[in-house]
Write an enzyme that holds these catalytic residues in place. Sequence first.
Site, PDB file in Angstrom:
ATOM      1  CG  ASP A  83      -1.977  -1.097   1.330  1.00  0.00           C
ATOM      2  OD1 ASP A  83      -2.313  -1.358   0.177  1.00  0.00           O
ATOM      3  OD2 ASP A  83      -2.690  -1.152   2.127  1.00  0.00           O
ATOM      4  CE1 TYR A  90       1.643  -6.803   3.924  1.00  0.00           C
ATOM      5  CE2 TYR A  90       1.203  -9.099   4.387  1.00  0.00           C
ATOM      6  CZ  TYR A  90       1.210  -8.101   3.702  1.00  0.00           C
ATOM      7  OH  TYR A  90       0.892  -8.246   2.260  1.00  0.00           O
ATOM      8  CE1 TYR A 108      -6.680  -5.994  -1.327  1.00  0.00           C
ATOM      9  CE2 TYR A 108      -7.867  -8.270  -1.425  1.00  0.00           C
ATOM     10  CZ  TYR A 108      -7.310  -7.038  -2.042  1.00  0.00           C
ATOM     11  OH  TYR A 108      -7.578  -7.087  -3.409  1.00  0.00           O
TER      12      TYR A 108
END
Length: 430
Positions: free
Chosen positions: A249, A315, A385
């Site tokens: 992103d 992440y 996501y």
Amino acid sequence: MQADERGEMTAVGKTLADEDVLETAKRILSEGYVCDNCLGRQFARISTGMTNRERGRLIKEKLRKRGLLEKEKSSEKCWVCNGLFERVEEWAWRAVAALRDYEFNTFLVGTRMSGLLAENEEMLWELTGAEYAEPLKSEFNREVGKILQRLLGKRVDFKTPDILVLIDLNRETVELQVRPVFIYGRYRKLVRGIPQTRWPCRSCRGAGCERCNFTGKMYPESVEELIKAPVVEAFEAEDMILHGCGREDIDARMLGRGRPFVAEVVAPRRRTVDLRRLEERIRESSGGKVEVLGLRYVTKDAVEIVKNVKAAKTYRFKLQLAEKVDEQQLRAALEGLKGVIRQRTPLRVVHRRADIVREREVYDVRLVELGEQPIVELRCESGLYVKELVSGDEGRTKPSLSELLGVAAEVSELDVLDVEFELPASGGPT
């Protein structure tokens, strides 16, 4: 038939002295002056070990000995090639001039025929048939290529030449089609607010307007643009295209080992540069916003490999919770995220992607730090996501952290720590 040295089929048992060959040659020459190249080319598949010019000369000698051909005038111009084969050396030197500023090891000559020459060849084949003939441009390409090999000390490559020398006989020009250079590496994006590639303005679609300050872009810079400038300069190229292994992103950083990518260097004048020095130059010119690691030359195949691989990712993110929760409650909710997640296309991207439900797996998740904004690390399948995994996206993601906690939760900061992919060494040099 058998293959000759060019890989073409050669007529077995047929010679240039055969009566039907000489009769066909006589019929060709009766239409007007035909140069040795164009005559010999009509019988290219009959004999090996000689050039078309030598074939044509030999056939004419045989016809003269039989009294079937008068002595030709040296001033006459061949009606088939319009004197093209008298200009082979000239075209080769024009190609040398065009290639002067380029670094390359291999080349190939190609030709765009003029309409007149194509018509002449068709007329000749209608007259004699093309059973043993070689196309005009095949011979012309080969003869120019032989001279270029001698003048430049470079070699012909029929499959992946560094440069295609394209001779346009209609426009009387030499064009160069330069094969791109491909470089594999990993980039680290060390700041937030930068897209991976140039993002055209939504209002003007790149034309330039007040909203984008007439730049045509939603964001003033991108990872691609920050890498491109030093690459284009080093390779003296026209452009560079970044092919990434996925993308993060805009508001996320790419840390750890970095994201794999292939840089396609378009129309480079230089094909070899010091890649370690290039890494330093990219870091310096970006002002520390982007750095690249492990650059190496690869083949074009690496682009498809990198773009299509489904790499697991790790992440790290900070949580913004609507209410305070205790550590045990948070750990239990995070544990509940492990396994298969069903995600309907998020509301933030559904305008540009198919509205479908995808299943992705969370492999591992752990609480790194509690604090006011807890820090979490998560390892998952490609295509998950993460922001919606936390927020639930109005129920479009199940399960979600918000659902499991019973408390509204959002990601306040997101970083990609790892993209689990290594390009095999067989990616190879260009």
